[in-house]
Design a protein around this motif. Structure first.
Motif, PDB file in Angstrom:
ATOM      1  N   GLY A 191     100.281  78.598  16.728  1.00 39.74           N
ATOM      2  CA  GLY A 191      98.906  78.636  16.233  1.00 39.74           C
ATOM      3  C   GLY A 191      98.747  78.015  14.858  1.00 39.74           C
ATOM      4  O   GLY A 191      97.646  77.984  14.296  1.00 39.74           O
ATOM      5  N   ALA A 192      99.841  77.483  14.296  1.00 42.65           N
ATOM      6  CA  ALA A 192      99.802  76.970  12.923  1.00 42.65           C
ATOM      7  C   ALA A 192      98.866  75.775  12.765  1.00 42.65           C
ATOM      8  O   ALA A 192      98.132  75.676  11.778  1.00 42.65           O
ATOM      9  CB  ALA A 192     101.214  76.587  12.480  1.00 42.65           C
ATOM     10  N   THR A 193      98.889  74.844  13.714  1.00 42.20           N
ATOM     11  CA  THR A 193      98.024  73.672  13.619  1.00 42.20           C
ATOM     12  C   THR A 193      96.556  74.070  13.679  1.00 42.20           C
ATOM     13  O   THR A 193      95.730  73.622  12.879  1.00 42.20           O
ATOM     14  CB  THR A 193      98.332  72.668  14.748  1.00 42.20           C
ATOM     15  OG1 THR A 193      99.677  72.215  14.610  1.00 42.20           O
ATOM     16  CG2 THR A 193      97.400  71.470  14.681  1.00 42.20           C
ATOM     17  N   LEU A 194      96.212  74.916  14.636  1.00 37.44           N
ATOM     18  CA  LEU A 194      94.829  75.377  14.764  1.00 37.44           C
ATOM     19  C   LEU A 194      94.404  76.182  13.544  1.00 37.44           C
ATOM     20  O   LEU A 194      93.257  76.075  13.085  1.00 37.44           O
ATOM     21  CB  LEU A 194      94.684  76.214  16.037  1.00 37.44           C
ATOM     22  CG  LEU A 194      94.698  75.412  17.342  1.00 37.44           C
ATOM     23  CD1 LEU A 194      95.023  76.316  18.524  1.00 37.44           C
ATOM     24  CD2 LEU A 194      93.367  74.718  17.544  1.00 37.44           C
ATOM     25  N   GLU A 195      95.308  76.960  12.998  1.00 37.35           N
ATOM     26  CA  GLU A 195      95.003  77.721  11.785  1.00 37.35           C
ATOM     27  C   GLU A 195      94.659  76.783  10.632  1.00 37.35           C
ATOM     28  O   GLU A 195      93.676  76.994   9.910  1.00 37.35           O
ATOM     29  CB  GLU A 195      96.189  78.602  11.402  1.00 37.35           C
ATOM     30  CG  GLU A 195      95.985  79.394  10.118  1.00 37.35           C
ATOM     31  CD  GLU A 195      97.255  80.096   9.653  1.00 37.35           C
ATOM     32  OE1 GLU A 195      97.372  80.357   8.438  1.00 37.35           O
ATOM     33  OE2 GLU A 195      98.135  80.365  10.496  1.00 37.35           O
ATOM     34  N   ALA A 196      95.473  75.737  10.463  1.00 39.04           N
ATOM     35  CA  ALA A 196      95.222  74.777   9.385  1.00 39.04           C
ATOM     36  C   ALA A 196      93.894  74.058   9.580  1.00 39.04           C
ATOM     37  O   ALA A 196      93.129  73.854   8.626  1.00 39.04           O
ATOM     38  CB  ALA A 196      96.363  73.768   9.315  1.00 39.04           C
ATOM     39  N   CYS A 197      93.601  73.675  10.821  1.00 34.57           N
ATOM     40  CA  CYS A 197      92.320  73.019  11.115  1.00 34.57           C
ATOM     41  C   CYS A 197      91.150  73.956  10.828  1.00 34.57           C
ATOM     42  O   CYS A 197      90.153  73.566  10.214  1.00 34.57           O
ATOM     43  CB  CYS A 197      92.268  72.592  12.577  1.00 34.57           C
ATOM     44  SG  CYS A 197      93.311  71.197  12.991  1.00 34.57           S
ATOM     45  N   ALA A 198      91.279  75.192  11.276  1.00 29.97           N
ATOM     46  CA  ALA A 198      90.196  76.160  11.109  1.00 29.97           C
ATOM     47  C   ALA A 198      89.921  76.438   9.630  1.00 29.97           C
ATOM     48  O   ALA A 198      88.761  76.503   9.203  1.00 29.97           O
ATOM     49  CB  ALA A 198      90.548  77.454  11.834  1.00 29.97           C
ATOM     50  N   LYS A 199      90.975  76.600   8.841  1.00 31.71           N
ATOM     51  CA  LYS A 199      90.788  76.864   7.416  1.00 31.71           C
ATOM     52  C   LYS A 199      90.093  75.692   6.725  1.00 31.71           C
ATOM     53  O   LYS A 199      89.305  75.888   5.796  1.00 31.71           O
ATOM     54  CB  LYS A 199      92.140  77.149   6.750  1.00 31.71           C
ATOM     55  CG  LYS A 199      92.703  78.524   7.094  1.00 31.71           C
ATOM     56  CD  LYS A 199      94.032  78.774   6.408  1.00 31.71           C
ATOM     57  CE  LYS A 199      94.537  80.195   6.691  1.00 31.71           C
ATOM     58  NZ  LYS A 199      95.854  80.446   6.051  1.00 31.71           N
ATOM     59  N   THR A 200      90.380  74.475   7.195  1.00 33.65           N
ATOM     60  CA  THR A 200      89.712  73.298   6.629  1.00 33.65           C
ATOM     61  C   THR A 200      88.239  73.299   6.992  1.00 33.65           C
ATOM     62  O   THR A 200      87.373  73.067   6.131  1.00 33.65           O
ATOM     63  CB  THR A 200      90.378  72.008   7.148  1.00 33.65           C
ATOM     64  OG1 THR A 200      91.760  72.020   6.790  1.00 33.65           O
ATOM     65  CG2 THR A 200      89.719  70.781   6.544  1.00 33.65           C
TER      66      THR A 200
END
Length: 219
Positions: A191-200
């Protein structure tokens, strides 16, 4: 000249079968996440980022039908798989209350170098089908990836978890607020990639995030 084969098991397709044979369709491991509020995808982000809704369509198992579908979609340019699955899943989620106010469907972006190598973003057709059926804007211009790295499938779990939020950025020309973004990817693992996208994306004032993936994997 070449017989059409199933993208899930490589068997010959019958005259009335398209992309996936009837047997593979019957065996597809549907998660039913869209019917379960605290599902496994939702729990990936609980306490980390605020999400309105999270779901994955299928379970991903090593050497299974879903792995074959994702491989064909991602590396063999079988983009019709994304269209088929997007059409299918959009009808499953169209009555989900949490998605009624979604304004933009956002694909997890590829770096421009990766896009040039592959020629396409494997999640595009899935997103386009969702957007068309849900009557929501498909927005591939908002979120950009500014760091090139080896493919996620070749990283171990620790490396995937170390993805920096700085990898992604928002288009400088984007000034709208009060958006509900539906962020979409092919497979969720750490979920790290989606987490980074979401935070952006959540840097945009008064924005909300929901997440959908084609498949869910624990590996």
């Amino acid at each position: 000249m070449f017989p059409k084969t199933c993208k899930g098991c490589d068997a010959l397709l019958l005259y009335n079968e398209v992309i996936i044979c009837a047997e593979c369709r019957h065996k597809l491991p549907l998660t039913q996440h869209h019917l379960i509020k605290n599902n496994s995808t939702f729990k990936k982000f609980y306490g980390i980022i605020p999400t309105e809704f999270c779901s994955a369509m299928l379970y991903f198992h090593k050497d299974g039908i879903v792995q074959n579908l994702i491989h064909n979609l991602k590396y063999k340019n079988c983009q019709e798989i994304g269209t088929l699955l997007g059409d299918w899943y959009s009808h499953e989620i169209k009555h989900v209350e949490e998605l009624k106010d979604v304004t933009d469907i956002i694909p997890v972006p590829l770096h421009k170098k990766r896009f040039k190598e592959r020629g396409y973003n494997q999640i595009t057709t899935f997103c386009q089908s969702l957007a068309e059926n849900l009557q929501v804007k498909f927005n591939e211009e908002l979120l950009h990836r500014n760091s090139y790295s080896k493919t996620q499938t070749k990283k171990n779990k620790t490396e995937r978890n170390n993805i920096s939020n700085a990898i992604f950025e928002i288009s400088h020309c984007y000034t709208e607020e009060k958006k509900h973004f539906l962020l979409v990817d092919d497979v969720i693992t750490s979920g790290a990639t989606l987490e980074a996208c979401a935070k952006t994306l959540l840097k945009i004032p008064n924005s909300k995030i929901s997440i959908i993936t084609i498949a869910y994997s624990d590996s």
